[in-house]
Design a protein around this motif. Structure first.
Motif, short mmCIF file in Angstrom:
data_model
loop_
_atom_site.label_atom_id
_atom_site.label_comp_id
_atom_site.label_asym_id
_atom_site.label_seq_id
_atom_site.Cartn_x
_atom_site.Cartn_y
_atom_site.Cartn_z
N LYS A 74 0.85 -1.19 0.00
CA LYS A 74 0.00 0.00 0.00
C LYS A 74 0.88 1.24 0.00
O LYS A 74 1.81 1.36 0.81
N GLU A 75 0.59 2.18 -0.90
CA GLU A 75 1.39 3.39 -0.99
C GLU A 75 0.55 4.67 -0.97
O GLU A 75 1.06 5.74 -0.67
N ARG A 76 -0.73 4.57 -1.31
CA ARG A 76 -1.52 5.78 -1.50
C ARG A 76 -2.60 5.92 -0.41
O ARG A 76 -2.93 4.98 0.30
N GLN A 77 -3.18 7.11 -0.36
CA GLN A 77 -4.25 7.43 0.57
C GLN A 77 -5.59 6.89 0.07
O GLN A 77 -6.46 6.51 0.85
N TYR A 78 -5.72 6.85 -1.27
CA TYR A 78 -6.96 6.40 -1.89
C TYR A 78 -6.69 5.22 -2.81
O TYR A 78 -5.57 5.03 -3.29
N CYS A 79 -7.74 4.44 -3.07
CA CYS A 79 -7.59 3.31 -3.98
C CYS A 79 -8.69 3.35 -5.05
O CYS A 79 -9.76 3.94 -4.85
N LEU A 80 -8.40 2.71 -6.17
CA LEU A 80 -9.34 2.56 -7.27
C LEU A 80 -9.71 1.10 -7.36
O LEU A 80 -8.86 0.24 -7.62
N CYS A 81 -10.99 0.79 -7.13
CA CYS A 81 -11.47 -0.59 -7.22
C CYS A 81 -12.20 -0.79 -8.55
O CYS A 81 -13.14 -0.04 -8.86
N ILE A 82 -11.78 -1.79 -9.31
CA ILE A 82 -12.35 -2.04 -10.64
C ILE A 82 -12.95 -3.44 -10.67
O ILE A 82 -12.23 -4.44 -10.73
N PRO A 83 -14.29 -3.56 -10.64
CA PRO A 83 -14.91 -4.88 -10.75
C PRO A 83 -14.92 -5.37 -12.20
O PRO A 83 -15.24 -4.61 -13.12
N VAL A 84 -14.54 -6.63 -12.39
CA VAL A 84 -14.49 -7.21 -13.74
C VAL A 84 -14.93 -8.67 -13.71
O VAL A 84 -14.90 -9.31 -12.67
N ILE A 85 -15.33 -9.16 -14.86
CA ILE A 85 -15.46 -10.59 -15.08
C ILE A 85 -15.41 -10.83 -16.59
O ILE A 85 -16.26 -10.35 -17.34
N ASN A 86 -14.36 -11.50 -17.02
CA ASN A 86 -14.16 -11.83 -18.44
C ASN A 86 -14.31 -10.62 -19.35
O ASN A 86 -15.04 -10.64 -20.34
N GLU A 87 -13.58 -9.54 -19.02
CA GLU A 87 -13.64 -8.33 -19.84
C GLU A 87 -12.60 -8.33 -20.95
O GLU A 87 -12.57 -7.40 -21.77
N GLY A 88 -11.73 -9.34 -21.00
CA GLY A 88 -10.81 -9.49 -22.12
C GLY A 88 -9.96 -8.26 -22.37
O GLY A 88 -9.38 -7.68 -21.45
N GLU A 89 -9.90 -7.84 -23.63
CA GLU A 89 -9.07 -6.70 -24.01
C GLU A 89 -9.58 -5.39 -23.41
O GLU A 89 -8.82 -4.43 -23.29
N LYS A 90 -10.86 -5.35 -23.05
CA LYS A 90 -11.42 -4.10 -22.54
C LYS A 90 -10.75 -3.65 -21.25
O LYS A 90 -10.40 -2.48 -21.10
N ILE A 91 -10.55 -4.57 -20.30
CA ILE A 91 -9.90 -4.18 -19.05
C ILE A 91 -8.42 -3.88 -19.30
O ILE A 91 -7.85 -2.97 -18.69
N GLN A 92 -7.80 -4.59 -20.22
CA GLN A 92 -6.39 -4.32 -20.52
C GLN A 92 -6.22 -2.94 -21.15
O GLN A 92 -5.31 -2.19 -20.79
N LYS A 93 -7.10 -2.60 -22.08
CA LYS A 93 -7.05 -1.26 -22.70
C LYS A 93 -7.33 -0.18 -21.67
O LYS A 93 -6.71 0.89 -21.68
N GLN A 94 -8.27 -0.46 -20.77
CA GLN A 94 -8.62 0.53 -19.75
C GLN A 94 -7.44 0.81 -18.82
O GLN A 94 -7.16 1.98 -18.51
N LEU A 95 -6.78 -0.23 -18.38
CA LEU A 95 -5.64 -0.03 -17.48
C LEU A 95 -4.52 0.75 -18.18
O LEU A 95 -3.88 1.60 -17.56
N LYS A 96 -4.33 0.48 -19.46
CA LYS A 96 -3.31 1.21 -20.22
C LYS A 96 -3.67 2.68 -20.38
O LYS A 96 -2.78 3.53 -20.53
N ARG A 97 -4.98 2.99 -20.37
CA ARG A 97 -5.43 4.36 -20.56
C ARG A 97 -5.28 5.23 -19.32
O ARG A 97 -5.34 6.46 -19.40
#
Length: 267
Positions: free
Chosen positions: A21-44
């Protein structure tokens, strides 16, 4: 007053922590079988924002290989929490919220993992948490917000049913109540009058419940502009429009009849 953690009902899940843990806040991303969509999102996610937020993936049980450990490490994802129990989105959120509270975060931002949302807007959610807001709702329908290719039936359901109903129950004027792009303060989530860690929250109940309870309990609430973009053509979805809208109506009726209000014996 902080709620009794001994009574929390949390689905079983597996934890993989890649970084401390390094930050004061966190980003929670719920997924299930999002394939390239979650990968593209993280890169963005801009590198500047990675310095403001620890990223936590809430996996509902993906089998498509999109959450490869080496890729998640490369994207500076701090933790992968994998549900090993029943339930859908609300179950994933209960896992993420409980983990974030146990890790000592002061605020939690959530965004869907389907690459539809303007992750470039994350800094505005952080700003509102810093300003003392407890519930920050992203909206494509406030000035500065934007929607692209929103399915007509979905837009109609939001504008004439869901948002007006949630606004009526909560006493706060919302415009985009099904949008999962939000921020929550820890003081709000820990309020013993809220009790979000209950098995009654399995599908989309928790999203609507939090929207109603934040203003009701006297917390600071605000909507801020975001962009949500759907692909052209048939919208890929894990639930049919008819089933989805019927479920939303069922949840709204449950809210109206106080189905999700905490039982005094639970506290």
């Amino acid at each position: 007053m902080i709620q009794n953690q001994a009574n929390w009902q949390i689905p079983k899940y597996e934890i993989q922590e890649f970084f401390k843990k390094e930050r004061q806040y966190c980003l929670c991303i719920p997924v299930i079988n999002e394939g390239e969509k979650i990968q593209k999102q993280l890169k963005r996610i801009p590198s500047s924002l990675r310095g403001q937020l620890d990223i936590i993936i809430l996996d509902g049980g993906s089998t498509d290989g999109s959450l490869d450990e080496s890729f998640l490490r490369e994207m500076n994802v701090r933790s992968l929490l994998t549900k090993k129990d029943k339930g859908k989105l609300s179950a994933q959120l209960r896992i993420g919220f409980s983990y974030a509270l146990s890790e000592g975060y002061e605020g939690i931002i959530t965004v869907d993992g389907n690459n539809k949302d303007s992750v470039e807007s994350l800094s505005f959610f952080v700003e509102k948490l810093e300003e003392g807001y407890d519930f920050v709702q992203g909206s494509r329908y406030v000035p500065g917000g934007m929607e692209i290719n929103t399915p007509f039936v979905r837009k109609l359901a939001i504008k004439i049913i869901h948002a007006p109903f949630i606004s009526l129950l909560s006493g706060f004027h919302y415009t985009d109540t099904t949008n999962g792009f939000r921020a929550h303060s820890i003081r709000f989530l820990q309020d013993e009058r809220l009790q979000p860690f209950r098995d009654v929250f399995e599908t989309y109940e928790l999203l609507a419940y939090l929207s109603v309870q934040a203003p009701r309990l006297g917390y600071r609430v605000i909507e801020i502009p975001v962009k949500r973009s759907y692909p052209l053509g048939k919208v890929p979805t894990k639930i049919s429009p008819l089933r989805g809208n019927l479920l939303l109506i069922k949840i709204l009726l449950g809210l109206a009849f106080k189905k999700y209000d905490p039982d005094q014996s639970y506290k």
